[in-house]
Design a protein around this motif. Sequence first.
Motif, PDB file in Angstrom:
ATOM      1  N   ILE A   5      73.404  77.674  49.538  1.00 18.59           N
ATOM      2  CA  ILE A   5      73.287  78.161  50.790  1.00 18.59           C
ATOM      3  C   ILE A   5      73.504  77.061  51.729  1.00 18.59           C
ATOM      4  N   ILE A   6      72.574  76.226  51.482  1.00 16.64           N
ATOM      5  CA  ILE A   6      72.510  75.188  52.523  1.00 16.64           C
ATOM      6  C   ILE A   6      73.212  74.098  52.186  1.00 16.64           C
ATOM      7  N   THR A   7      74.250  73.436  52.787  1.00 15.16           N
ATOM      8  CA  THR A   7      75.044  72.388  52.604  1.00 15.16           C
ATOM      9  C   THR A   7      75.096  71.423  53.842  1.00 15.16           C
ATOM     10  N   GLU A   8      75.936  70.377  53.557  1.00 12.66           N
ATOM     11  CA  GLU A   8      75.894  69.504  54.569  1.00 12.66           C
ATOM     12  C   GLU A   8      76.490  70.097  55.826  1.00 12.66           C
ATOM     13  N   LYS A   9      77.325  71.162  55.729  1.00 12.23           N
ATOM     14  CA  LYS A   9      77.845  71.712  56.805  1.00 12.23           C
ATOM     15  C   LYS A   9      76.670  72.826  57.489  1.00 12.23           C
ATOM     16  N   THR A  10      76.164  73.396  56.486  1.00 12.66           N
ATOM     17  CA  THR A  10      75.348  74.470  57.012  1.00 12.66           C
ATOM     18  C   THR A  10      73.847  73.825  57.569  1.00 12.66           C
ATOM     19  N   LEU A  11      73.358  72.800  57.224  1.00  5.05           N
ATOM     20  CA  LEU A  11      71.867  72.378  57.328  1.00  5.05           C
ATOM     21  C   LEU A  11      71.915  72.272  58.891  1.00  5.05           C
ATOM     22  N   PRO A  12      73.170  71.513  59.507  1.00  6.86           N
ATOM     23  CA  PRO A  12      72.764  71.450  61.117  1.00  6.86           C
ATOM     24  C   PRO A  12      72.675  72.791  61.721  1.00  6.86           C
ATOM     25  N   LEU A  13      73.242  73.504  61.352  1.00  6.90           N
ATOM     26  CA  LEU A  13      73.054  75.024  61.731  1.00  6.90           C
ATOM     27  C   LEU A  13      71.625  75.487  61.570  1.00  6.90           C
ATOM     28  N   ALA A  14      71.363  75.310  60.405  1.00  2.57           N
ATOM     29  CA  ALA A  14      69.813  75.799  60.213  1.00  2.57           C
ATOM     30  C   ALA A  14      68.799  74.933  61.253  1.00  2.57           C
ATOM     31  N   LEU A  15      68.953  73.656  61.137  1.00  3.13           N
ATOM     32  CA  LEU A  15      68.041  72.756  61.920  1.00  3.13           C
ATOM     33  C   LEU A  15      68.206  73.399  63.415  1.00  3.13           C
ATOM     34  N   HIS A  16      69.483  73.479  63.828  1.00  3.02           N
ATOM     35  CA  HIS A  16      69.545  74.158  65.323  1.00  3.02           C
ATOM     36  C   HIS A  16      68.760  75.373  65.428  1.00  3.02           C
ATOM     37  N   GLU A  17      68.877  76.119  64.776  1.00  6.32           N
ATOM     38  CA  GLU A  17      68.188  77.420  64.786  1.00  6.32           C
ATOM     39  C   GLU A  17      66.520  77.211  64.656  1.00  6.32           C
ATOM     40  N   LEU A  18      66.080  76.405  63.798  1.00  4.14           N
ATOM     41  CA  LEU A  18      64.712  75.871  64.212  1.00  4.14           C
ATOM     42  C   LEU A  18      64.393  75.407  65.509  1.00  4.14           C
ATOM     43  N   ASP A  19      65.351  74.583  65.873  1.00  5.59           N
ATOM     44  CA  ASP A  19      65.026  73.917  67.364  1.00  5.59           C
ATOM     45  C   ASP A  19      64.751  74.773  68.482  1.00  5.59           C
ATOM     46  N   LYS A  20      65.807  75.722  68.415  1.00  6.22           N
ATOM     47  CA  LYS A  20      65.762  76.615  69.429  1.00  6.22           C
ATOM     48  C   LYS A  20      64.659  77.948  69.282  1.00  6.22           C
ATOM     49  N   TRP A  21      63.867  77.922  68.310  1.00  5.39           N
ATOM     50  CA  TRP A  21      63.002  79.144  67.906  1.00  5.39           C
ATOM     51  C   TRP A  21      62.134  79.378  68.818  1.00  5.39           C
ATOM     52  N   LEU A  48      65.043  78.767  50.802  1.00  5.89           N
ATOM     53  CA  LEU A  48      64.689  77.659  51.650  1.00  5.89           C
ATOM     54  C   LEU A  48      63.904  76.653  51.551  1.00  5.89           C
ATOM     55  N   LEU A  49      62.763  76.817  50.866  1.00  2.00           N
ATOM     56  CA  LEU A  49      61.807  76.187  50.423  1.00  2.00           C
ATOM     57  C   LEU A  49      62.225  74.982  49.513  1.00  2.00           C
ATOM     58  N   SER A  50      63.370  75.226  48.831  1.00  7.46           N
ATOM     59  CA  SER A  50      63.893  74.109  47.918  1.00  7.46           C
ATOM     60  C   SER A  50      64.615  73.024  48.593  1.00  7.46           C
ATOM     61  N   TYR A  51      64.755  73.231  50.100  1.00  5.94           N
ATOM     62  CA  TYR A  51      65.531  72.068  50.453  1.00  5.94           C
ATOM     63  C   TYR A  51      64.422  71.423  51.674  1.00  5.94           C
ATOM     64  N   PRO A  52      64.174  70.139  51.012  1.00  6.24           N
ATOM     65  CA  PRO A  52      62.982  69.216  51.794  1.00  6.24           C
ATOM     66  C   PRO A  52      63.184  69.192  53.279  1.00  6.24           C
ATOM     67  N   ALA A  53      64.450  68.907  53.741  1.00  7.83           N
ATOM     68  CA  ALA A  53      64.957  68.492  55.203  1.00  7.83           C
ATOM     69  C   ALA A  53      64.515  69.971  55.791  1.00  7.83           C
ATOM     70  N   LEU A  54      64.712  70.991  55.152  1.00  2.00           N
ATOM     71  CA  LEU A  54      64.545  72.461  56.151  1.00  2.00           C
ATOM     72  C   LEU A  54      62.718  72.602  56.061  1.00  2.00           C
ATOM     73  N   VAL A  55      62.239  72.063  54.852  1.00  5.85           N
ATOM     74  CA  VAL A  55      60.636  72.524  55.123  1.00  5.85           C
ATOM     75  C   VAL A  55      60.004  71.582  56.050  1.00  5.85           C
ATOM     76  N   GLU A  56      60.490  70.528  56.189  1.00  9.37           N
ATOM     77  CA  GLU A  56      59.711  69.328  56.973  1.00  9.37           C
ATOM     78  C   GLU A  56      60.119  69.601  58.308  1.00  9.37           C
ATOM     79  N   ALA A  57      61.425  70.176  58.768  1.00 10.79           N
ATOM     80  CA  ALA A  57      61.650  70.772  60.217  1.00 10.79           C
ATOM     81  C   ALA A  57      60.963  71.906  60.633  1.00 10.79           C
ATOM     82  N   PHE A  58      60.891  72.797  59.484  1.00 12.12           N
ATOM     83  CA  PHE A  58      59.908  74.073  59.929  1.00 12.12           C
ATOM     84  C   PHE A  58      58.679  73.960  60.095  1.00 12.12           C
ATOM     85  N   ASN A  59      58.027  72.955  59.293  1.00  9.74           N
ATOM     86  CA  ASN A  59      56.585  72.582  59.346  1.00  9.74           C
ATOM     87  C   ASN A  59      56.483  71.976  61.013  1.00  9.74           C
ATOM     88  N   ASP A  60      57.419  71.195  61.231  1.00  9.54           N
ATOM     89  CA  ASP A  60      57.177  70.329  62.685  1.00  9.54           C
ATOM     90  C   ASP A  60      57.409  71.100  63.447  1.00  9.54           C
TER      91      ASP A  60
END
Length: 139
Positions: A5-21, A48-60
């Motif tokens: 689900i999370i690829t190089e193309k979808t990771l920026p979308l997921a991170l943007h969703e966190l940024d604007k949460w 989602l927990l299997s993607y370290p970049a998402l976990v770190e951004a989520f916690n931040d």
Amino acid sequence: MPKKIITEKTLPLALHELDKWEGKLTWERFAECLAKVLGESKISRHTLLSYPALVEAFNDRKQSLKEAVKDTPVDITLEFAKGQISILENKVRRLEKENDLLREQFVRWQHNLNRMPNVDMKRLNEKLDEPLMGVNRRE
């Protein structure tokens, strides 16, 4: 094999969703929101927990939401601007952290290359736009 689900193309979308949460951030709510954004029927929090970049951004982001102080209601245009500023500040914070990690990695690689026998550092600098001979690149 499960769908990635999370690829190089979808990771920026997921991170943007966190940024604007805004509001309470939980893995379930984030997974639900992300599923809508990515056009998936459902995404589990375990996925989602299997993607370290998402976990770190989520916690931040969760920490920054806890530290945020609620202001009194103001004009809607000012409120919108504050929201945009908050999104951009969160994005800058995340990107600065990511940039620092990449710089550390670069310094480590540079140090390791300097210590390797038969590596011409001048040649590395001359050929930055081309891969070195014998190096296989993944596309």
